[in-house]
Design a protein around this motif. Sequence first.
Motif, PDB file in Angstrom:
ATOM      1  N   TYR A 185     -21.817  21.221 -46.694  1.00 42.41           N
ATOM      2  CA  TYR A 185     -23.059  21.764 -46.157  1.00 42.41           C
ATOM      3  C   TYR A 185     -24.254  21.397 -47.039  1.00 42.41           C
ATOM      4  N   GLU A 238     -24.539  31.955 -48.983  1.00 43.00           N
ATOM      5  CA  GLU A 238     -24.170  30.691 -49.636  1.00 43.00           C
ATOM      6  C   GLU A 238     -25.404  29.945 -50.128  1.00 43.00           C
ATOM      7  N   HIS A 284     -24.789  23.921 -49.834  1.00 38.66           N
ATOM      8  CA  HIS A 284     -25.872  24.605 -49.129  1.00 38.66           C
ATOM      9  C   HIS A 284     -27.200  24.436 -49.874  1.00 38.66           C
ATOM     10  N   LEU A 332     -24.400  31.987 -43.681  1.00 42.46           N
ATOM     11  CA  LEU A 332     -25.015  30.872 -44.384  1.00 42.46           C
ATOM     12  C   LEU A 332     -25.977  31.327 -45.481  1.00 42.46           C
ATOM     13  N   PHE A 371     -28.181  22.220 -43.626  1.00 41.61           N
ATOM     14  CA  PHE A 371     -27.589  23.031 -42.557  1.00 41.61           C
ATOM     15  C   PHE A 371     -28.689  23.773 -41.797  1.00 41.61           C
ATOM     16  N   CYS A 399     -30.190  27.004 -40.114  1.00 39.86           N
ATOM     17  CA  CYS A 399     -30.091  28.442 -40.362  1.00 39.86           C
ATOM     18  C   CYS A 399     -31.157  29.140 -39.528  1.00 39.86           C
TER      19      CYS A 399
END
Length: 801
Positions: free
Chosen positions: A478, A499, A507, A496, A481, A483
């Motif tokens: 990731y 992280e 992330h 998410l 990503f 969100c």
Amino acid sequence: MSRDEDQTRRELINPKLRDRGWTEDLIRVERTVGGAKIIGGKSHKRKGRTDYLLCLPVGPGKSPLAVAIIEAKKEAEFPALGIQQAMDYRRRFHVPFVFSTNGHLFAKWAEDSGQTIDNLPLEQFPTPDQLRQRYEAIKGYALSDDQAQALWVPYKGGEAARWYFQDAAIRAALEKIAQGGKRILLSLATGTGKTIIVVQLLHKLAQAGQLRRALFVCDRDELRTQGWAKMHAVFGDNAKIVTTSDPQKNARILIASYQTLNITDADDEPRFWRENYPPGFFSHIIIDECHRSAWGKWSIILTDNPDAVHIGLTATPRIITGGRKNDPARQADEAITAHNIEYFGEPVYEYPMWMGQEDGYLAASEVVRRVVDLDQQAITREDIEQRTATDPFTGQQVAPDEIEERYTANQYEEKLMLPDRVRAMCADLFQHLLDTGGPHQKTIIFCVRDSHATMVAQEMNNLYQAWRRYNAQWPVEYYAFQCTGNPNLRPPAADLIPEFRGSKASHFVATTVDLLSTGVDIPNLENVVFFQYLQSPIEFYQRVGRGTRTGEPRGSKLMFRIYDYTNATRLFGQPFVSRTRPTGAGSTEEQPAAEKQIVERPDVPYTARPLPGLIRVEGFEVHVYGSGRAIVVEEGGRETLMPVEEYEQRLAARLTAEAPTLDDLRERWVWPERRRELLERLPGDGAAVRLIRYLRKQEECDLYDVLAELGYGVVARSRAERAAAFSYKQRNWLKGLPGKAASVLVAVAGQFARGGIDELETPHLFDVQEVRKAGGFNALLGLPLPPEQLIQETKARLLAA
């Protein structure tokens, strides 16, 4: 020889204040954190500001009440010289009295008179009882009254549990309550701990017997969980989260979201609220982020509890910058802000972003402005017909009659999906990440809508994968990503965000629309990116506020960058002041129907938006180019965006006006107080100067060398270079010193390499191993010059050419 500031305080001021009843327990020392500086790739604390407050006494086990700021000057300086400086800090500390003294005479200013009186003998300084009587007359209540008892309650966790501005905000709120006020507005920048303020405020009220039941309301589950964690740390199981299955009516502190209370829409019947919380159920109600919530959406909470204390928290300044006068987004901002001020009244305390950055509690910011050539002109129907235009859901060609005549930049990705533009902007941003430390930087990219966030995340991942293959790097999970609030997103945003906040191995780049715009703490965020056109100054401030936290551990992050591809930072422009209706602050008069309209919050629960006429167009050649760098500085009490080059020019002009020659600068720089005064007179204060050092890649230099180069054209020398040159440049002077004194001063000069001038002014200088080994403090005794003068001479010679 006259005394310096420290000697004046120690030998003249403190004894005379004690004779007037001001014992040590009534003189509070507040030190700002001073932010961080980077030396040799490691973060070090830089020296903060030290301020002295006078506090009124009270009984054992109770917290003294700060009421005055006192500024000490050197014995040889005019006693009133510190009044202006202390007045600048008075609002920060929320005190009604200001004093300045040189140990012989003093000057004073008071909130009730607004007058400065000077040339008063320090032997006539007001006693604690006299200041208490004056304070009580100004506030309109006696400190012995029951309603004032919360002011004396110690902090949960001790005085170290709060920062000075949090203490000031809490005192301001409690004073308003003690005066019988029921409506309170607190305005503090994002990252300054508004929830902590509320927790300690409720703790003091509870300990004083004034808290029956409190409701803390926010507009998102993530914020509700964060609020509960802080409340639970103080109130334990008396703090409960409200859910639709458990209203927690027996808890003392209830933490709820608008959605849980079923009050998110003015047309809905708030059944859950009505069934569980009868009128008058709460004694205190806190509306978190009240600047983001349309008036009608939470007014029922307040109207059902008219006798409760209503506290509004906002991260948006009352004076908001930017936005076109007739723009709907600006009008929405004005409506929300006007409603808040009309209902709550003027903020009892304000601590804007520039103050937090100046004090070191918030990270400084650099703005990197970029221009997308495609955005500088409209896209016409003819432009689209010459390229490939498809329906993004079916892939079918779009008929000409489905294409509008003209699309402007603020419609891109809203009505036109432009993959070429996305690729160009992402490539430009990714290169900037590589140029400023590498791709593994925590970054939020604000996008137009879900589909845009998806495309940006995909493109950033593609760029990263190409980079890591070329550089033989192990892939991370990731990297980029999406969100957003889309309920079909997998993993969901709720999984998410933790992280993104905590992981150091995955992330890194979050693409969002507005989900990460407020409240969610990402302490180590390094970049805030605008791929999204904004018209609302409130929304802009919310998004910028994601980057202002100073990292974990606190102080480990010096700055963050704002990458602006859509001219969003223009919203740092000219101010407008929200106006209230003539009925005045705190009016309960029924609002006209036009003013009851609901202003859409940026973070309403996700609903699938219809996408009529959305077209995907490919075939454009897109270029991105620079439009300069800028920093955020304070001018006239508000944040102002200033190009780096212009700031450097202003800095040089102001510097040379204050210190016409390099010798003048050196003479002022070796004295801590004079150095601090000089920095405070420069644009943006010392915080912006340190940011300039960072941007010029001169972190190995003391600020003296940065200023010397800017103002006088002298080549900047590193701290290590100056320390190493000291022994041979000052060889003749050192030879004239007896015994081990020369070795000690060479060791002292060596500390300059570690942290600059500040390292030679610490109280532990002679405890450093190298200095102690060379002979320590004792080696400087019995010489023609006392040790403090020898240190001053060493500092001056270190900075000599």
